[in-house]
Design an enzyme around this catalytic site. Structure first.
Site, mmCIF file in Angstrom:
data_model
loop_
_atom_site.group_PDB
_atom_site.id
_atom_site.type_symbol
_atom_site.label_atom_id
_atom_site.label_comp_id
_atom_site.label_asym_id
_atom_site.label_seq_id
_atom_site.Cartn_x
_atom_site.Cartn_y
_atom_site.Cartn_z
ATOM 1 C CD GLU A 60 -2.656 -0.998 2.944
ATOM 2 O OE1 GLU A 60 -1.908 -0.628 3.398
ATOM 3 O OE2 GLU A 60 -3.159 -1.845 3.307
ATOM 4 N N PRO A 61 2.055 1.384 -1.164
ATOM 5 C CG PRO A 61 3.182 1.571 -2.574
ATOM 6 C CD PRO A 61 1.844 0.794 -2.298
ATOM 7 N N GLY A 62 1.832 4.503 -0.617
ATOM 8 C CA GLY A 62 1.667 6.254 -0.724
ATOM 9 C C GLY A 62 2.177 7.492 -1.328
ATOM 10 C CB CYS A 99 -3.534 35.702 11.541
ATOM 11 S SG CYS A 99 -3.884 36.545 10.340
ATOM 12 C CD GLU A 100 -2.234 28.761 13.306
ATOM 13 O OE1 GLU A 100 -1.392 28.389 14.001
ATOM 14 O OE2 GLU A 100 -3.195 29.224 12.845
HETATM 15 N N1 LLP Z 1 -1.582 1.889 4.621
HETATM 16 C C1 LLP Z 1 -2.216 2.727 5.388
HETATM 17 C C2 LLP Z 1 -3.128 1.593 6.639
HETATM 18 C C3 LLP Z 1 -1.783 3.703 6.115
HETATM 19 O O1 LLP Z 1 -2.188 4.461 7.187
HETATM 20 C C4 LLP Z 1 -1.118 4.964 5.011
HETATM 21 C C5 LLP Z 1 -0.746 6.453 5.269
HETATM 22 C C6 LLP Z 1 -0.704 3.661 3.765
HETATM 23 C C7 LLP Z 1 -0.789 2.467 3.364
HETATM 24 C C8 LLP Z 1 0.073 4.770 2.502
HETATM 25 O O2 LLP Z 1 1.887 5.352 4.136
HETATM 26 P P1 LLP Z 1 3.181 5.724 2.788
HETATM 27 O O3 LLP Z 1 3.447 4.545 2.226
HETATM 28 O O4 LLP Z 1 2.087 6.666 2.114
HETATM 29 O O5 LLP Z 1 3.549 6.193 3.815
HETATM 30 N N2 LLP Z 1 0.017 12.945 6.416
HETATM 31 C C9 LLP Z 1 1.260 12.677 6.918
HETATM 32 C C10 LLP Z 1 1.230 10.814 6.451
HETATM 33 C C11 LLP Z 1 0.081 10.394 7.245
HETATM 34 C C12 LLP Z 1 -0.214 8.781 6.874
HETATM 35 C C13 LLP Z 1 -1.238 7.610 6.912
HETATM 36 N N3 LLP Z 1 -1.018 6.536 6.908
HETATM 37 C C14 LLP Z 1 2.101 12.858 6.535
HETATM 38 O O6 LLP Z 1 2.156 14.215 5.832
HETATM 39 O O7 LLP Z 1 3.156 12.747 6.717
#
Ligand code: LLP
Length: 420
Positions: A273-275, A344-345
């Site tokens: 599950e890469p994001g 404003c912060e």
């Molecule tokens: N799978 C699950 C169950 C997750 O909770 C997440 C991210 C991913 C996959 C994807 O993770 P990645 O490959 O993107 O690291 N808003 C924060 C990041 C929150 C991530 C939440 N979960 C930031 O801007 O750093």
């Protein structure tokens, strides 16, 4: 590697000059590169080449339908965490058979939606959720495909706010209890056990926590299988970090090697599950300097982008590289500046004491590595607009989300009847 480089003295996304887009649509805006998204997906795919693997892009990182579709066209599945993300993934053409539903607090409506769409798997994170899912699936006369998310109690050595695999974190079922839960699930007639899931955090910059977590997962699989549970599928989550400023991160190939080394002989299908890894460096936030202000102790570059557009610096102390859109001459004078937004912060700060080539009001800057957790986390704080998103391919660009003006949002507000 990304496709944001200087060409003929100006920053371009692929072959599209950034300043041309700025002139046409105004600033600030997010700009994504198709070639970079595609490249990162392929690099990750190659890193897993020896494994039976499906890559389910974590839609939360960047959920624009055009971005999801770019990945779906390459064969990606999707990892979603809400009904809204499920709707987006399906709209982008991701087949339901490649969609995973994760999340610690799925509502009855969301579980029903997932079952109706007949998605690949629902990652269950607690016993109460399992009971509810069994009940809903029963009422629909079907069986829910469930992976049990384990909490391996491993510290991912990342920012505290994005660490998810320690025993004190809200996520998953503690690894010491998973056997008991899986066993009990056997007696639920509308639950089909399709495997285990795990995700220990985001923006990991070391392989060791992954290694430790995979070893723990393998132990759990071995124990469960010895007890007759099949565990055909392992969902290893996302989390591999990207280099935001100078930090180095493990390559996808190194990560793939660790997976293969520890889990490769388990005869299981793998989901990932890469994001951030896919879209993080595929996007920039383009902004103009509104004022250059000499403060008592600092020079401030005040931008037209703010913390509501890109939350990461204010929320996680994240450091994003910032570069001028106009290429500086070699040997250009550097000035020490604080780069800030107009909100404003004081948390509305993108960089503190940064050495940047001299810049003035009207100049364009690019805040890099803003493709993941940028637009998706934006708010309208200070009644600011939601800014446009643009996707570039070669020498063309397309506005993939329009600017949403405060006027539009105000239309949804009503005065109470005692005031009208
Ligand atoms: N799978 C699950 C169950 C997750 O909770 C997440 C991210 C991913 C996959 C994807 O993770 P990645 O490959 O993107 O690291 N808003 C924060 C990041 C929150 C991530 C939440 N979960 C930031 O801007 O750093």
């Amino acid at each position: 590697m990304d496709h944001f480089d200087y060409k003929n003295g100006a920053l371009a996304a692929e072959d599209m000059p950034i300043s041309d887009i700025a002139e046409a649509i105004g600033t600030p805006f997010y700009c994504y590169s198709t070639a970079t998204i595609e490249r990162h997906y392929r690099v990750f795919e190659e890193a897993l080449a020896g494994l039976p693997a499906t890559i389910c892009y974590a839609v939360k990182a960047n959920s624009n339908v055009a971005v999801i579709k770019t990945l779906a066209d390459l064969g990606a599945g999707a990892d979603v965490v809400s009904s809204g993300e499920l709707t987006r993934a399906l709209k982008a053409g991701v087949p339901a058979s490649k969609i995973i539903f994760s999340g610690v607090g799925k509502t009855r409506d969301e579980l029903t939606h997932a079952l109706k769409e007949n998605i690949l798997q629902i990652n269950v994170e607690s016993e109460p959720e399992l009971q509810v899912l069994n009940e809903i699936a029963g009422s629909m006369g079907i069986t829910a495909p469930v992976a049990f998310r384990i909490n391996p109690d491993i510290d991912a050595h990342t920012h505290n706010k994005i660490s998810t695999g320690r025993s004190e974190d809200k996520f998953g079922i503690e690894w010491t209890r998973i056997h008991e839960v899986v066993k009990a699930a056997n007696s639920l007639s509308h639950i089909e056990n399709v495997g285990l899931a795990m995700h220990i955090g985001s923006q990991l910059t070391e392989l060791e926590p992954f290694r430790d977590a995979f070893i723990r997962l393998k132990d759990v699989v071995t124990i469960l299988r010895a007890d007759g549970h099949k565990i055909p599928r392992l969902d290893l989550g996302g989390g591999l970090g990207i280099p935001y400023d100078t930090a180095t991160t493990p390559s996808p190939a190194e990560y793939g090697k660790v997976v293969a080394e520890i889990l490769g002989d388990l005869d299981a299908d793998f989901l990932f599950e890469p994001g951030r890894l896919i879209v993080g460096n595929a996007g920039i936030l383009v902004t103009s300097i509104v004022y250059a202000k000499e403060g008592a102790t600092r020079r401030f570059l005040i931008l037209d982008a703010a913390m509501n557009d890109l939350m990461r610096p204010s929320l996680y102390e994240a450091k994003h590289d910032i570069m001028p859109v106009s290429e500086p001459n070699s040997g250009a004078n550097l000035e020490r500046v604080n780069v800030v937004g107009p909100v404003c912060e004081t948390s509305d700060t993108f960089a503190t004491e940064l050495d940047l080539p001299s810049a003035e009001a009207g100049d364009l800057l690019a805040i890099r590595s803003a493709g993941a957790y940028g637009a998706v986390m934006a708010s309208t704080y200070n009644s600011r607009a939601l800014i446009p998103e643009v996707l570039v391919k070669g020498d063309a660009y397309s506005i993939i989300r329009e600017r949403i003006e405060p006027d539009t949002l105000i239309k949804y507000e009503n005065l109470p009847n005692w005031n009208s």
